[in-house]
Every structure is written in structure tokens, then in C-alpha cells.
Design a protein around this motif. Structure first.
Motif, PDB file in Angstrom:
ATOM      1  N   GLU A  57      29.645  44.902  37.769  1.00 35.18           N
ATOM      2  CA  GLU A  57      30.259  44.175  38.040  1.00 35.18           C
ATOM      3  C   GLU A  57      29.537  42.419  37.631  1.00 35.18           C
TER       4      GLU A  57
ATOM      5  N   LYS B  81      33.582  50.472  26.793  1.00 35.11           N
ATOM      6  CA  LYS B  81      34.021  51.013  27.835  1.00 35.11           C
ATOM      7  C   LYS B  81      32.807  50.447  28.335  1.00 35.11           C
TER       8      LYS B  81
ATOM      9  N   TYR C 213      40.237  46.159  32.713  1.00 29.93           N
ATOM     10  CA  TYR C 213      40.328  47.419  33.513  1.00 29.93           C
ATOM     11  C   TYR C 213      39.557  47.288  33.843  1.00 29.93           C
ATOM     12  N   LYS C 214      39.653  47.486  35.261  1.00 28.95           N
ATOM     13  CA  LYS C 214      38.599  47.899  36.391  1.00 28.95           C
ATOM     14  C   LYS C 214      39.517  49.044  37.139  1.00 28.95           C
TER      15      LYS C 214
END
Length: 125
Positions: free
Chosen positions: A61, A33, A96-97
Motif C-alpha cells: 500500500e 509484482k 493492478y491492485k
């Protein structure tokens, strides 16, 4: 297992060391993460964290591809600490976002030599 991220300010690394060999033919659970000010890497339930020393660089990003297990020879990168290619098996990868999950399809991997999607010839378990 090493998880490297570079948001432009410099590389941040979370590294997991284990007394147990990762190359024992068993499936592992890894979660990597990137959050605003830290990285975390969990391997089989054991978590290590690394704080981001670059306080101005908090974003995760990117418009660039995410490479897992290796990268094409013609790609310039500055985050790996090893030239050794990944040898092993992966399954059930997800990105995952926020609340959105992308399940990665390895179908395109059929075009790459030495990549065998949907199988793990080295793992009989």
C-alpha cells in the motif's frame, strides 16, 4: 531491468540480466509484482524473484506516486541504484491492485520535455 521497492523497512530488489540487449528496438513484455513476502520481475517470460528479508514489512500500500522510467528532479527517493535516466519506449502500462486494473494514460506526459506520448521515435518496428 531492475525493480526496487521500499516499504519503509529497507529496499528490496529483483534484477533481470539478459544476454540479449534490451536496446535492440524490439518491444519487451515486463511484469513486476510486489506480494507480501517477495518481489518478482518477469522479462519476456523469464522470471526472477527476491524474498523480502523484512518480515514485518509486507504491505504494498502507498499513497505516494509510482514512478516508471524516471522521476522528477525535485522528488526525494531512495530506491534507485542508478542516476542514469530512462531512454526508451513504453506502451500498454497497467497497475493492478487485487482485481482492479488501472490502464495508465500518458496524456499528461505532453507537459514534460523529452517525453513523446503515444509514439516511439526510436522504434521503427
Amino acid at each position: 531491468v531492475v525493480f526496487n521497492v521500499n516499504n519503509g523497512a529497507g529496499r528490496i530488489t529483483a534484477s533481470s540480466r539478459s544476454a540479449v540487449s534490451m536496446c535492440d528496438g524490439r518491444w519487451r513484455t515486463l511484469v513486476a509484482k510486489k506480494q507480501k513476502h517477495s518481489l518478482s520481475l518477469t522479462v519476456d517470460g523469464v522470471t526472477v524473484t527476491a524474498e523480502n528479508p523484512y518480515s514485518s514489512s509486507t504491505s504494498a500500500e502507498t499513497k505516494n506516486p509510482i514512478y516508471v522510467g524516471g522521476y522528477p528532479a525535485d522528488v526525494k527517493q531512495n530506491c534507485l541504484s542508478s542516476r542514469e535516466p530512462f531512454r526508451g519506449c513504453m506502451r500498454n502500462l497497467r497497475v493492478y491492485k487485487g482485481h482492479v486494473t488501472d490502464v495508465l494514460d500518458f496524456g499528461a506526459a505532453f507537459a514534460h520535455p523529452h517525453v513523446f506520448p503515444h509514439s516511439c521515435p526510436a522504434n521503427a518496428a
